[in-house]
Design a protein around this motif. Structure first.
Motif, PDB file in Angstrom:
ATOM      1  N   UNK A  59      -5.783   4.436   3.361  1.00  0.00           N
ATOM      2  CA  UNK A  59      -5.375   5.717   2.776  1.00  0.00           C
ATOM      3  C   UNK A  59      -6.477   6.264   1.873  1.00  0.00           C
ATOM      4  N   UNK A  60      -7.128   5.380   1.131  1.00  0.00           N
ATOM      5  CA  UNK A  60      -8.223   5.797   0.254  1.00  0.00           C
ATOM      6  C   UNK A  60      -9.404   6.311   1.071  1.00  0.00           C
ATOM      7  N   UNK A  61      -9.712   5.618   2.168  1.00  0.00           N
ATOM      8  CA  UNK A  61     -10.798   6.065   3.047  1.00  0.00           C
ATOM      9  C   UNK A  61     -10.467   7.406   3.660  1.00  0.00           C
ATOM     10  N   UNK A 115       1.536   4.025  -3.502  1.00  0.00           N
ATOM     11  CA  UNK A 115       1.075   2.716  -3.053  1.00  0.00           C
ATOM     12  C   UNK A 115      -0.384   2.610  -2.659  1.00  0.00           C
ATOM     13  N   UNK A 116      -1.221   3.533  -3.114  1.00  0.00           N
ATOM     14  CA  UNK A 116      -2.649   3.460  -2.771  1.00  0.00           C
ATOM     15  C   UNK A 116      -3.386   2.502  -3.705  1.00  0.00           C
ATOM     16  N   UNK A 117      -3.062   2.559  -4.983  1.00  0.00           N
ATOM     17  CA  UNK A 117      -3.672   1.662  -5.963  1.00  0.00           C
ATOM     18  C   UNK A 117      -2.594   1.077  -6.859  1.00  0.00           C
ATOM     19  N   UNK A 118      -2.970   0.024  -7.542  1.00  0.00           N
ATOM     20  CA  UNK A 118      -2.149  -0.532  -8.618  1.00  0.00           C
ATOM     21  C   UNK A 118      -3.049  -0.573  -9.839  1.00  0.00           C
ATOM     22  N   UNK A 119      -2.549  -0.036 -10.928  1.00  0.00           N
ATOM     23  CA  UNK A 119      -3.339   0.036 -12.143  1.00  0.00           C
ATOM     24  C   UNK A 119      -2.634  -0.773 -13.217  1.00  0.00           C
ATOM     25  N   UNK A 120      -3.399  -1.629 -13.853  1.00  0.00           N
ATOM     26  CA  UNK A 120      -2.896  -2.402 -14.965  1.00  0.00           C
ATOM     27  C   UNK A 120      -3.987  -2.385 -16.026  1.00  0.00           C
ATOM     28  N   UNK A 121      -3.693  -2.884 -17.196  1.00  0.00           N
ATOM     29  CA  UNK A 121      -4.673  -2.858 -18.270  1.00  0.00           C
ATOM     30  C   UNK A 121      -5.974  -3.527 -17.831  1.00  0.00           C
ATOM     31  N   UNK A 122      -7.040  -2.738 -17.782  1.00  0.00           N
ATOM     32  CA  UNK A 122      -8.357  -3.276 -17.448  1.00  0.00           C
ATOM     33  C   UNK A 122      -8.599  -3.572 -15.991  1.00  0.00           C
ATOM     34  N   UNK A 123      -7.672  -3.218 -15.108  1.00  0.00           N
ATOM     35  CA  UNK A 123      -7.877  -3.508 -13.693  1.00  0.00           C
ATOM     36  C   UNK A 123      -7.376  -2.382 -12.808  1.00  0.00           C
ATOM     37  N   UNK A 124      -8.034  -2.257 -11.687  1.00  0.00           N
ATOM     38  CA  UNK A 124      -7.590  -1.366 -10.621  1.00  0.00           C
ATOM     39  C   UNK A 124      -7.604  -2.205  -9.353  1.00  0.00           C
ATOM     40  N   UNK A 125      -6.491  -2.220  -8.635  1.00  0.00           N
ATOM     41  CA  UNK A 125      -6.398  -2.950  -7.377  1.00  0.00           C
ATOM     42  C   UNK A 125      -6.159  -1.928  -6.273  1.00  0.00           C
ATOM     43  N   UNK A 126      -6.966  -1.976  -5.247  1.00  0.00           N
ATOM     44  CA  UNK A 126      -6.779  -1.074  -4.109  1.00  0.00           C
ATOM     45  C   UNK A 126      -5.734  -1.711  -3.193  1.00  0.00           C
ATOM     46  N   UNK A 158      -8.657   9.775   2.261  1.00  0.00           N
ATOM     47  CA  UNK A 158      -8.889  10.752   1.189  1.00  0.00           C
ATOM     48  C   UNK A 158     -10.378  11.038   1.026  1.00  0.00           C
ATOM     49  N   UNK A 159     -11.191  10.004   1.109  1.00  0.00           N
ATOM     50  CA  UNK A 159     -12.645  10.172   0.972  1.00  0.00           C
ATOM     51  C   UNK A 159     -13.222  10.917   2.173  1.00  0.00           C
ATOM     52  N   UNK A 160     -12.688  10.667   3.365  1.00  0.00           N
ATOM     53  CA  UNK A 160     -13.221  11.263   4.584  1.00  0.00           C
ATOM     54  C   UNK A 160     -12.893  12.739   4.707  1.00  0.00           C
ATOM     55  N   UNK A 161     -11.876  13.226   3.990  1.00  0.00           N
ATOM     56  CA  UNK A 161     -11.513  14.632   4.088  1.00  0.00           C
ATOM     57  C   UNK A 161     -12.624  15.525   3.577  1.00  0.00           C
ATOM     58  N   UNK A 162     -13.575  14.926   2.854  1.00  0.00           N
ATOM     59  CA  UNK A 162     -14.684  15.685   2.291  1.00  0.00           C
ATOM     60  C   UNK A 162     -15.934  15.555   3.154  1.00  0.00           C
TER      61      UNK A 162
END
Length: 95
Positions: free
Chosen positions: A85-87, A69-80, A89-93
């Protein structure tokens, strides 16, 4: 600029994608009731260029993220769907 590329090259691909998507959410994102949409069309191929990876590798990570449930991917689109949760993942670095 070299330092930026060097730092990114040391990160694992999921971390690089998370960092880039968080940046894009801030600059090009538009929040709607079902998540953060992008003003411009952003594809998995676009993301792969941004993080120096194959589209297939990006697709595998997006598939895993879509299952939780972090993203939804469809043809030509990415929805956050879950920016927090994404932040995380990014902050772990430290990024």
């Amino acid at each position: 600029m070299f330092g930026v590329f060097e730092n990114l090259s040391l990160l694992q691909l999921p971390e690089r994608i998370a960092i880039r998507l968080c940046e894009l959410a801030t600059t090009l994102g538009h929040e709607k009731s079902d998540g953060i949409h992008f003003v411009l069309r952003i594809t998995q191929e676009d993301i792969s260029f941004m993080v120096a990876a194959s589209r297939q590798s990006v697709n595998k990570i997006f598939s895993n993220w879509q299952k939780v449930g972090i993203v939804e991917v469809d043809y030509g689109t990415v929805i956050i769907k879950d920016l927090a949760a994404l932040e995380k993942l990014a902050a772990t670095t430290g990024g």
